[in-house]
Design an enzyme around this catalytic site. Sequence first.
Site, PDB file in Angstrom:
ATOM      1  N   GLU A  49      -3.677  -4.365 -15.059  1.00 34.60           N
ATOM      2  CA  GLU A  49      -4.470  -4.425 -13.890  1.00 34.60           C
ATOM      3  C   GLU A  49      -3.544  -3.636 -12.630  1.00 34.60           C
ATOM      4  OE1 GLU A  49      -7.580  -6.830 -11.057  1.00 34.60           O
ATOM      5  OE2 GLU A  49      -6.039  -7.846 -12.459  1.00 34.60           O
ATOM      6  N   ILE A  50      -3.980  -2.650 -12.041  1.00 36.32           N
ATOM      7  CA  ILE A  50      -3.723  -2.151 -10.946  1.00 36.32           C
ATOM      8  C   ILE A  50      -4.218  -2.400  -9.629  1.00 36.32           C
ATOM      9  CG2 ILE A  50      -3.316   0.223  -9.741  1.00 36.32           C
ATOM     10  CD1 ILE A  50      -3.402   1.511 -12.497  1.00 36.32           C
ATOM     11  N   HIS A 126      -8.104   2.035  -3.427  1.00 36.49           N
ATOM     12  CA  HIS A 126      -9.670   2.262  -3.375  1.00 36.49           C
ATOM     13  C   HIS A 126      -9.638   3.597  -2.772  1.00 36.49           C
ATOM     14  CE1 HIS A 126     -10.746  -1.670  -5.049  1.00 36.49           C
ATOM     15  NE2 HIS A 126     -10.147  -2.270  -3.984  1.00 36.49           N
TER      16      HIS A 126
END
Length: 171
Positions: A49-50, A126
């Site tokens: 998981e980044i 994001h």
Amino acid sequence: ENKPTLDELANKYDTDKGTLFGNVSIHGYAPIYENYLNKWRDKNIRLLEIGVCLGNSGLGGHSVKMWYDYFTKANIFTFDILDMKHLENDRVKFFQGDQGNRENLLNMYSVFGNKPFDFILEDGSHFHHHQMISFGALFKYVKSGGYYILEDITEEGIDACCQRNDETYKV
């Protein structure tokens, strides 16, 4: 055996991947993820998981707790620009780095054993250019039949899931 669903765990640990986050529905990804990922629930898998911090707060790890309880035999690898080493335990490893830096991503892969992942979930900065760098550097390290999941790829929160089938994939 009555095991909690991924959504129940997401809501328990108050992660925005659940259908309830702060008592409202934000993303609600967990039920969708469970449809794809439940085949590995009791298997010895490798997941990455980044982006495990909550904003720039230094807090977070909520989803890591969710993965830990859901995938009871998984090795969980985490990556964030902020120091989240406090998340480490018997099955969780952390690497601090910038997802917009290809060298950081490749160093992370090396430190984590140069072995492919069953799935990668990218929930980092994001920023589109960071997502493209991460995808370009890491997709080849997803096992055949595995998934590379991008969260929040637009301001509207539309997501993409890519399944690796040997050398082909769909977006």
